[in-house]
Motif scaffolding. Structure first.
Motif, PDB file in Angstrom:
ATOM      1  N   GLY A  61     -77.050 -30.428  -9.528  1.00  0.00           N
ATOM      2  CA  GLY A  61     -76.195 -30.712 -10.841  1.00  0.00           C
ATOM      3  C   GLY A  61     -75.109 -29.999 -10.915  1.00  0.00           C
ATOM      4  O   GLY A  61     -74.195 -30.257 -11.874  1.00  0.00           O
ATOM      5  N   LYS A  62     -74.743 -28.919 -10.277  1.00  0.00           N
ATOM      6  CA  LYS A  62     -73.833 -27.852 -10.593  1.00  0.00           C
ATOM      7  C   LYS A  62     -72.755 -28.622 -10.186  1.00  0.00           C
ATOM      8  O   LYS A  62     -71.448 -28.254 -10.733  1.00  0.00           O
ATOM      9  CB  LYS A  62     -74.151 -26.707  -9.634  1.00  0.00           C
ATOM     10  N   HIS A  63     -72.634 -29.352  -9.182  1.00  0.00           N
ATOM     11  CA  HIS A  63     -71.347 -29.938  -8.646  1.00  0.00           C
ATOM     12  C   HIS A  63     -71.621 -31.664  -8.497  1.00  0.00           C
ATOM     13  O   HIS A  63     -71.561 -31.975  -7.210  1.00  0.00           O
ATOM     14  CB  HIS A  63     -70.655 -29.384  -7.510  1.00  0.00           C
ATOM     15  N   PRO A  64     -72.133 -32.442  -9.158  1.00  0.00           N
ATOM     16  CA  PRO A  64     -72.559 -33.821  -9.084  1.00  0.00           C
ATOM     17  C   PRO A  64     -71.719 -34.590  -8.454  1.00  0.00           C
ATOM     18  O   PRO A  64     -71.742 -35.338  -7.710  1.00  0.00           O
ATOM     19  CB  PRO A  64     -72.914 -34.205 -10.468  1.00  0.00           C
ATOM     20  N   VAL A  65     -70.138 -34.457  -8.827  1.00  0.00           N
ATOM     21  CA  VAL A  65     -69.189 -35.477  -8.237  1.00  0.00           C
ATOM     22  C   VAL A  65     -68.887 -35.034  -6.701  1.00  0.00           C
ATOM     23  O   VAL A  65     -68.849 -35.951  -5.796  1.00  0.00           O
ATOM     24  CB  VAL A  65     -67.902 -35.378  -9.074  1.00  0.00           C
ATOM     25  N   ALA A  66     -68.819 -33.504  -6.365  1.00  0.00           N
ATOM     26  CA  ALA A  66     -68.493 -33.409  -5.097  1.00  0.00           C
ATOM     27  C   ALA A  66     -69.664 -33.876  -4.136  1.00  0.00           C
ATOM     28  O   ALA A  66     -69.544 -34.025  -3.026  1.00  0.00           O
ATOM     29  CB  ALA A  66     -68.495 -31.592  -5.154  1.00  0.00           C
ATOM     30  N   ASN A  67     -71.034 -33.526  -4.740  1.00  0.00           N
ATOM     31  CA  ASN A  67     -72.274 -33.989  -3.869  1.00  0.00           C
ATOM     32  C   ASN A  67     -72.295 -35.375  -3.728  1.00  0.00           C
ATOM     33  O   ASN A  67     -72.733 -35.799  -2.627  1.00  0.00           O
ATOM     34  CB  ASN A  67     -73.567 -33.310  -4.713  1.00  0.00           C
ATOM     35  N   VAL A  68     -71.824 -36.259  -4.520  1.00  0.00           N
ATOM     36  CA  VAL A  68     -71.833 -37.800  -4.342  1.00  0.00           C
ATOM     37  C   VAL A  68     -70.968 -38.008  -3.371  1.00  0.00           C
ATOM     38  O   VAL A  68     -71.098 -38.776  -2.412  1.00  0.00           O
ATOM     39  CB  VAL A  68     -71.515 -38.482  -5.675  1.00  0.00           C
ATOM     40  N   VAL A  69     -69.632 -37.486  -3.446  1.00  0.00           N
ATOM     41  CA  VAL A  69     -68.722 -37.723  -2.327  1.00  0.00           C
ATOM     42  C   VAL A  69     -69.199 -37.246  -0.810  1.00  0.00           C
ATOM     43  O   VAL A  69     -68.766 -37.899  -0.095  1.00  0.00           O
ATOM     44  CB  VAL A  69     -67.331 -37.066  -2.738  1.00  0.00           C
ATOM     45  N   TRP A  70     -69.790 -36.232  -1.075  1.00  0.00           N
ATOM     46  CA  TRP A  70     -70.402 -35.650   0.339  1.00  0.00           C
ATOM     47  C   TRP A  70     -71.276 -36.674   1.054  1.00  0.00           C
ATOM     48  O   TRP A  70     -71.411 -37.066   1.947  1.00  0.00           O
ATOM     49  CB  TRP A  70     -71.048 -34.400   0.025  1.00  0.00           C
ATOM     50  N   LEU A  71     -72.177 -37.174   0.118  1.00  0.00           N
ATOM     51  CA  LEU A  71     -73.213 -37.923   0.324  1.00  0.00           C
ATOM     52  C   LEU A  71     -72.717 -39.284   0.838  1.00  0.00           C
ATOM     53  O   LEU A  71     -73.211 -39.714   1.748  1.00  0.00           O
ATOM     54  CB  LEU A  71     -74.356 -38.013  -0.825  1.00  0.00           C
ATOM     55  N   LEU A  72     -71.592 -39.687   0.272  1.00  0.00           N
ATOM     56  CA  LEU A  72     -71.280 -41.018   0.530  1.00  0.00           C
ATOM     57  C   LEU A  72     -70.209 -41.012   1.986  1.00  0.00           C
ATOM     58  O   LEU A  72     -70.144 -41.952   2.617  1.00  0.00           O
ATOM     59  CB  LEU A  72     -70.307 -41.561  -0.420  1.00  0.00           C
TER      60      LEU A  72
END
Length: 133
Positions: A61-72
């Motif tokens: 949750g610290k960087h949710p947008v960056a983690n979602v971009v990474w995951l995708l």
């Protein structure tokens, strides 16, 4: 004991895994847009090379947008590879510790933004009891 595990890990795929993260980080840093992703790859190189004796704490949750971009973009194929390798190593009794490390790397690959690493220290329980007595 963790030193022996780390040396065996390097022989059994850790060097390849660390080289993969390092090369991926270099490729991503070659573009301006990929620099934040490349920095996360460099953070994972150390853990991929010497995983025994290290613990990670994930804060997705610290960087949710960056983690979602990474995951995708990068996460799913890497997660699948690490899960398959972990399952293959876990087939034998001697391979179970290495399989556990591959599963840790799979968890790290889900979202490296916000990961923090700490050295795991071994404390003898009896010593703590005597010290406090």
């Amino acid at each position: 004991m963790k030193e022996i595990g780390n040396v065996l890990w390097l022989i059994c795929g850790g060097a390849f895994s660390a080289a993969f993260w390092g090369l991926l980080g270099l490729l991503l840093c070659a573009t301006v847009v990929g620099i934040p992703l490349g920095k996360q790859c460099f953070k994972l190189v150390r853990f991929a090379a010497w995983p025994f004796g290290q613990e990670m704490e994930s804060n997705f949750g610290k960087h949710p947008v960056a983690n979602v971009v990474w995951l995708l973009t990068l996460g799913v194929p890497v997660i699948v590879i690490y899960v398959v390798l972990g399952a293959l190593f876990s087939v034998t009794i001697l391979g179970i510790p290495f399989g556990k490390q591959y599963f840790k790397l799979a968890v790290m690959s889900m979202g490296p933004f916000g990961l923090e690493f700490e050295e795991k220290t071994e404390v003898i329980k009896e010593w703590e009891e005597w010290k406090n007595w």
